[in-house]
Scaffold this active site. Structure first.
Site, PDB file in Angstrom:
ATOM      1  N   HIS A   1       3.378   6.864  -6.879  1.00 40.20           N
ATOM      2  CA  HIS A   1       2.641   8.061  -7.303  1.00 40.20           C
ATOM      3  C   HIS A   1       3.581   9.275  -7.257  1.00 40.20           C
ATOM      4  CE1 HIS A   1      -1.655  10.039  -6.954  1.00 40.20           C
ATOM      5  NE2 HIS A   1      -1.128  10.197  -8.142  1.00 40.20           N
TER       6      HIS A   1
ATOM      7  N   HIS B   1       0.829  -1.210   0.000  1.00 41.10           N
ATOM      8  CA  HIS B   1       0.000   0.000   0.000  1.00 41.10           C
ATOM      9  C   HIS B   1       0.865   1.262   0.000  1.00 41.10           C
ATOM     10  CE1 HIS B   1      -3.531   2.501   1.174  1.00 41.10           C
ATOM     11  NE2 HIS B   1      -2.580   3.226   1.735  1.00 41.10           N
ATOM     12  N   GLU B   2       1.770   1.348   0.952  1.00 42.53           N
ATOM     13  CA  GLU B   2       2.592   2.555   1.061  1.00 42.53           C
ATOM     14  C   GLU B   2       3.488   2.727  -0.161  1.00 42.53           C
ATOM     15  OE1 GLU B   2       1.819   4.745   3.107  1.00 42.53           O
ATOM     16  OE2 GLU B   2       0.539   3.483   4.353  1.00 42.53           O
TER      17      GLU B   2
ATOM     18  N   HIS C   1       1.774   4.683  -2.849  1.00 42.35           N
ATOM     19  CA  HIS C   1       1.918   6.138  -2.693  1.00 42.35           C
ATOM     20  C   HIS C   1       3.297   6.579  -3.199  1.00 42.35           C
ATOM     21  CE1 HIS C   1      -1.743   6.824  -0.437  1.00 42.35           C
ATOM     22  NE2 HIS C   1      -1.383   6.043   0.566  1.00 42.35           N
TER      23      HIS C   1
END
Ligand SMILES: [Zn+2]
Length: 431
Positions: free
Chosen positions: A227, A220-221, A224
């Site tokens: 991104h 998940h992290e 980011h």
């Protein structure tokens, strides 16, 4: 809400009134309209419609789950009706009966270095053609922090990734991504991003064995982080994760799908001592246990989101006085068809700290991004999964654009249409 020292009804009524007044001064019909104008959803109608279309299947499913729990109560010879306070106890009993495994059985297959290199990095390499080179020569602010140079397809440097995984006394709790230098063509900067986790460090000489939740959090992290790393915008204001609140969790949730993608999972979930692959049956239990109790989780979440919207879609004159707040909440839940006695909202209006703070009229955003993420997962399934072509498309049309364009038009350019809710219903077992 019962007249004691900490009765918040009066405070809440005042907050709602002040917010409604401000919205009217700024030319909006109500506070929700004011907040949503800057979000991906844009209008209250769109949010109301999304919550309503999810509420109906969630309630059907929660009724089915309630029946299963009632059957369990009766099979034990008890004679009472399931109530809200029984739910957790019986759901846990049913969970261990159906998915008979101990979370500790998994950990030897989730060794940190394997998960990072052969899981998180591996998925990114396969999808985007990038690779990672550890830079031991660079100074770090903390002994166990690691730095990786991220090399793009053509061999040029894309940015730096800082891996700060271990807990320490001075560190804030939880897991998050930070952008220390944001990419910007105008400023000529390349991204330096970090993932900060709170994994307990093992005793000296022992390997770091993760739980499945920690594995998911790493993916998940890192979503980011990607991104931020792939950002290719002119102005720093729009760089990387500088997108509306109801959109920012979308790329990170998409990256979670690789944690259980068969090719990726088989690559990293190997026993840290023997190198053996995780047994198939164990793997299947992990994956199938994810839809358990989702009717409950979805219903209590949606109920809170609906109350948040109802309270913030009022004009100054419509805001209920303190003694009518709780009745208003019941009425809003009833009108939305999500008033289930055994499953109260996750938060009642008077102790709903999200909406007292920065998430007012925004609690819907979690499921909003999950709709996009499940719809995207389906696209990857339908288009051959872990392939450069797919990764490049996601990077080009969406990840690289940061907040420089309207988020939903970015989504459409990637997906070829608007998001649909069916994939989310399937994922949560609600269809
Ligand atoms: Zn996140």
């Amino acid at each position: 809400s019962r007249g004691g020292d900490f009765d918040n009804r009066d405070v809440l009524s005042k907050i709602l009134t002040l917010r409604a007044e401000r919205a009217e001064l700024l030319g909006f019909a109500n506070h929700a309209e004011f907040i949503l104008a800057n979000q991906t959803a844009q209008t209250v109608d769109v949010v109301n419609r999304r919550l309503a279309e999810l509420a109906a299947p969630a309630v059907v499913n929660v009724r089915r789950e309630a029946n299963d729990l009632q059957a369990m109560i009766e099979s034990e010879g008890a004679d009472f009706q399931l109530a809200a306070w029984d739910w957790d106890f019986y759901a846990e009993k049913l969970r261990s009966e159906r998915f008979d495994f101990d979370a500790n059985q998994l950990r030897p297959y989730f060794e940190l270095e394997n998960v990072l290199q052969r899981g998180v990095f591996y998925a990114a390499e396969r999808l985007f053609g990038i690779h990672f080179e550890e830079r031991d020569d660079l100074p770090v602010y903390q002994e166990d922090v690691r730095v990786f140079e991220v090399i793009d397809v053509g061999g040029t440097t894309l940015g730096m990734f800082i891996a700060d995984f271990y807990a320490r006394p001075s560190k804030r709790g939880g897991a998050w991504m930070n952008s220390y230098v944001s990419q910007s063509e105008l400023m000529g900067t390349q991204p330096v991003v970090a993932n900060h986790l709170n994994i307990t460090a093992p005793p000296a000489g022992e390997p770091t064995l993760l739980t499945f939740d920690e594995v998911t959090t790493m993916f998940h992290e890192f979503g980011h982080a990607l991104h931020g790393l792939f950002s290719a915008v002119k102005f720093p204001y729009f760089s990387g994760t500088s997108v509306p609140r109801d959109f920012v969790e979308y790329p990170s949730q998409v990256n979670e799908i690789w944690a259980i993608w068969p090719e990726v999972l088989e690559n990293y979930a190997v026993h840290y001592e023997s190198g053996e692959a995780m047994p198939r049956t164990l793997l299947e239990k992990v994956v199938s246990s994810q839809t358990f109790n989702q009717g409950f989780a979805t219903t209590e979440y949606l109920a809170a989101s609906i109350v948040d919207q109802a309270l913030h879609q009022l004009t100054v004159d419509e805001v209920p006085a303190a003694d009518l707040i709780m009745a208003f909440e019941e009425q809003a839940l009833g009108a939305a068809g999500i008033q289930v006695d055994e499953v109260p909202p996750r938060y009642r209006a008077t102790y709903f700290s999200h909406i007292a703070g920065g998430y007012s009229a925004s609690y819907y955003s979690y499921i909003w991004s999950e709709v996009l993420d499940a719809d995207t997962a389906e696209w990857f399934y339908d288009n051959g999964g872990l392939q450069r072509e797919n990764g490049d498309r996601f990077r080009r049309s969406l990840l690289s654009q940061g907040g420089s364009k309207d988020a939903m038009s970015l989504y459409r350019s990637f997906r070829g249409r608007d998001a649909q809710i069916l994939p989310l219903l399937e994922r949560r077992g609600l269809n």
